[in-house]
Design a protein around this motif. Structure first.
Motif, PDB file in Angstrom:
ATOM      1  N   HIS A 289       0.860  -1.191   0.078  1.00 35.40           N
ATOM      2  CA  HIS A 289       0.039  -0.159  -0.122  1.00 35.40           C
ATOM      3  C   HIS A 289       0.966   1.265  -0.013  1.00 35.40           C
ATOM      4  O   HIS A 289       0.628   2.285  -0.765  1.00 35.40           O
ATOM      5  N   ASP A 290       1.943   1.341   0.800  1.00 29.67           N
ATOM      6  CA  ASP A 290       2.909   2.487   0.689  1.00 29.67           C
ATOM      7  C   ASP A 290       3.561   2.669  -0.531  1.00 29.67           C
ATOM      8  O   ASP A 290       3.597   3.955  -0.928  1.00 29.67           O
ATOM      9  N   ARG A 291       3.691   1.710  -1.190  1.00 27.92           N
ATOM     10  CA  ARG A 291       4.585   1.827  -2.734  1.00 27.92           C
ATOM     11  C   ARG A 291       3.284   2.338  -3.613  1.00 27.92           C
ATOM     12  O   ARG A 291       3.506   2.899  -4.369  1.00 27.92           O
ATOM     13  N   LEU A 313      -3.519  -2.162  -7.644  1.00 25.35           N
ATOM     14  CA  LEU A 313      -4.229  -1.662  -6.456  1.00 25.35           C
ATOM     15  C   LEU A 313      -3.172  -2.608  -5.362  1.00 25.35           C
ATOM     16  O   LEU A 313      -2.348  -3.253  -5.530  1.00 25.35           O
ATOM     17  N   SER A 314      -3.653  -2.112  -4.072  1.00 22.38           N
ATOM     18  CA  SER A 314      -3.416  -2.659  -2.860  1.00 22.38           C
ATOM     19  C   SER A 314      -4.388  -3.642  -2.179  1.00 22.38           C
ATOM     20  O   SER A 314      -5.561  -3.303  -2.611  1.00 22.38           O
ATOM     21  N   ARG A 315      -3.821  -4.502  -1.289  1.00 26.21           N
ATOM     22  CA  ARG A 315      -5.084  -5.098  -0.567  1.00 26.21           C
ATOM     23  C   ARG A 315      -6.068  -4.062   0.099  1.00 26.21           C
ATOM     24  O   ARG A 315      -7.310  -4.063   0.058  1.00 26.21           O
ATOM     25  N   GLU A 316      -5.342  -3.056   0.605  1.00 24.65           N
ATOM     26  CA  GLU A 316      -6.313  -1.812   1.393  1.00 24.65           C
ATOM     27  C   GLU A 316      -6.942  -1.107   0.253  1.00 24.65           C
ATOM     28  O   GLU A 316      -7.780  -0.733   0.798  1.00 24.65           O
ATOM     29  N   ALA A 317      -6.504  -0.863  -0.643  1.00 23.39           N
ATOM     30  CA  ALA A 317      -7.239  -0.005  -1.756  1.00 23.39           C
ATOM     31  C   ALA A 317      -8.562  -0.827  -2.227  1.00 23.39           C
ATOM     32  O   ALA A 317      -9.518  -0.250  -2.438  1.00 23.39           O
ATOM     33  N   ILE A 318      -8.401  -2.068  -2.332  1.00 24.37           N
ATOM     34  CA  ILE A 318      -9.627  -3.021  -2.577  1.00 24.37           C
ATOM     35  C   ILE A 318     -10.532  -2.987  -1.713  1.00 24.37           C
ATOM     36  O   ILE A 318     -11.857  -2.715  -1.867  1.00 24.37           O
TER      37      ILE A 318
END
Length: 397
Positions: A289-291, A313-318
């Motif tokens: 997520h930070d990247r 995406l990241s897991r958090e973005a999903i």
């Protein structure tokens, strides 16, 4: 069919000196060996890269490191003495720390921005997809397996062949979406039709959307030959223009082409089209997520040469997009990152083995180096765990 891109060496002497200093500083801590003309070697020891033209290499890095490194490979300014993915993996594992943190704060001043022409509007998305997926069905057939599946496989053991692992991956997605006899299934992103084919064989009635004319043509042909064309409609349509109600939705590695600007529309579309109690299943490539936040505005070599308009995406973005823009709930998840590394290695081997036939289709030597770098670079991302790929289940109350 394709010609070599013009790759003039940029003139950036001051930035080239800075780039060379940063490169030498970074490589000292990386388990690779970088060979320079005259016998100089730098690095902590490991797989070997050879810089053939240092001046051009460092000028490209200085002008734009995210694009220049890959372009330098296309121009043969550096080569891999050992396996290319082996040499790139240590860099991928240290992606967040190769540049000292104080200098990372300058990213917004030096990173190229994504061209507005590559925004994923309805017309822009079609143009972006065409630049990759409409290259040639014959090209993809040369290095994909018999299922014509262009996404991460799911391997159970080292002896399993690629086609069997691809079918397991597809069945995993169909299971997450609850697809069975009588299911009304929407697929967003047809590929060349294998998921729709396997869903139809379960007894589902399938509508599958693509914006690639080449893929639509071959998918229809494959479905007809498999005897399931009466249960599958292959539609040339953007996901935002989809209508109807479906018991299940499946979408495999299509969301990477959506773009951050349109994530709300994509997830809202899933919510809008699913009936109450319906299930969706996604397969999505993810990054930390930070990247993702640090690089969200950057224009990279992959954007320029392989996937215009793409955005991971990241897991958090999903989870955030589902929470903000839908009534859906995130359910089961599985990671296939290690399997994707193996998938990419097999594709690269098959691509290089098939090169004489691919060249016969009209592709040139620069295209070969472009795709060799793309497949090796991607493999390195998954081998280092910088990248992952998830199968994610979603449910509608």
């Amino acid at each position: 069919m394709t010609s070599a891109p013009s790759l003039p060496v940029p003139h950036a002497p001051a930035r080239a000196r800075i780039a060379e200093g940063l490169f030498r500083f970074a490589v000292r801590r990386v388990p690779v060996t970088v060979e320079l003309p005259g016998g100089e070697r730098i690095g902590a020891g490991g797989p070997r890269l050879r810089i053939n033209q240092p001046r051009a290499f460092f000028h490209r890095l200085g002008a734009d490191a995210k694009i220049g490194f890959g372009e330098s490979y296309l121009a043969c300014e550096f080569t891999a003495v050992d396996d290319l993915a082996d040499a790139l993996t240590p860099f991928a594992a240290r992606m967040a720390t190769l540049v000292p943190p104080p200098l990372q704060a300058l990213r917004r001043f030096v990173d190229a921005r994504k061209p507005r022409a590559e925004r994923n509007t309805i017309t822009g998305a079609q143009a972006n997809i065409s630049r990759h997926y409409d290259l040639s069905n014959d090209l993809f057939a040369e290095f994909l397996d018999e299922t014509m599946t262009y996404s991460a496989a799911w391997f159970h053991d080292d002896n399993e062949d690629l086609a069997a692992a691809q079918r397991r991956k597809i069945d995993g997605i169909l299971d997450l979406a609850g697809v069975r006899d009588g299911t009304r299934l929407l697929e967003i992103g047809t590929g060349w039709g294998e998921l729709a084919l396997r869903a139809a064989r379960r007894g589902a009635q399938v509508t599958t959307l693509t914006i690639s004319a080449e893929q639509q043509t071959l998918a229809r042909k494959r479905l007809a030959e498999a005897g399931v064309a009466d249960r599958v409609e292959v539609v040339l349509r953007d996901y935002r223009e989809a209508r109807g109600s479906y018991d299940a939705i499946a979408s495999v590695e299509m969301i990477e082409a959506v773009g951050e600007e349109y994530w709300p529309a994509y997830f809202a579309t899933l919510d809008r089209l699913l009936v109450p109690g319906g299930r969706a299943a996604l397969q999505a490539i993810t990054m930390p997520h930070d990247r993702m936040l640090a690089t969200r505005r950057s224009y990279t070599w992959i954007h320029k040469y392989i996937f215009p308009g793409g955005h991971l995406l990241s897991r958090e973005a999903i989870a955030d997009a589902v929470d903000r823009h839908t009534t859906l709930h995130v359910g089961g998840q599985r990671s296939l990152g290690d399997s994707y590394a193996r998938t990419l290695r097999l594709w690269r081997q098959r691509f290089l083995d098939a090169w004489p036939r691919i060249a016969g289709l009209g592709f040139d030597e620069t295209f070969r180096r472009m795709w060799e770098f793309y497949l090796a670079y991607s493999e390195a991302g998954f081998r280092s765990r910088y990248l992952d790929v998830l199968q994610v289940g979603l449910t509608k109350p």
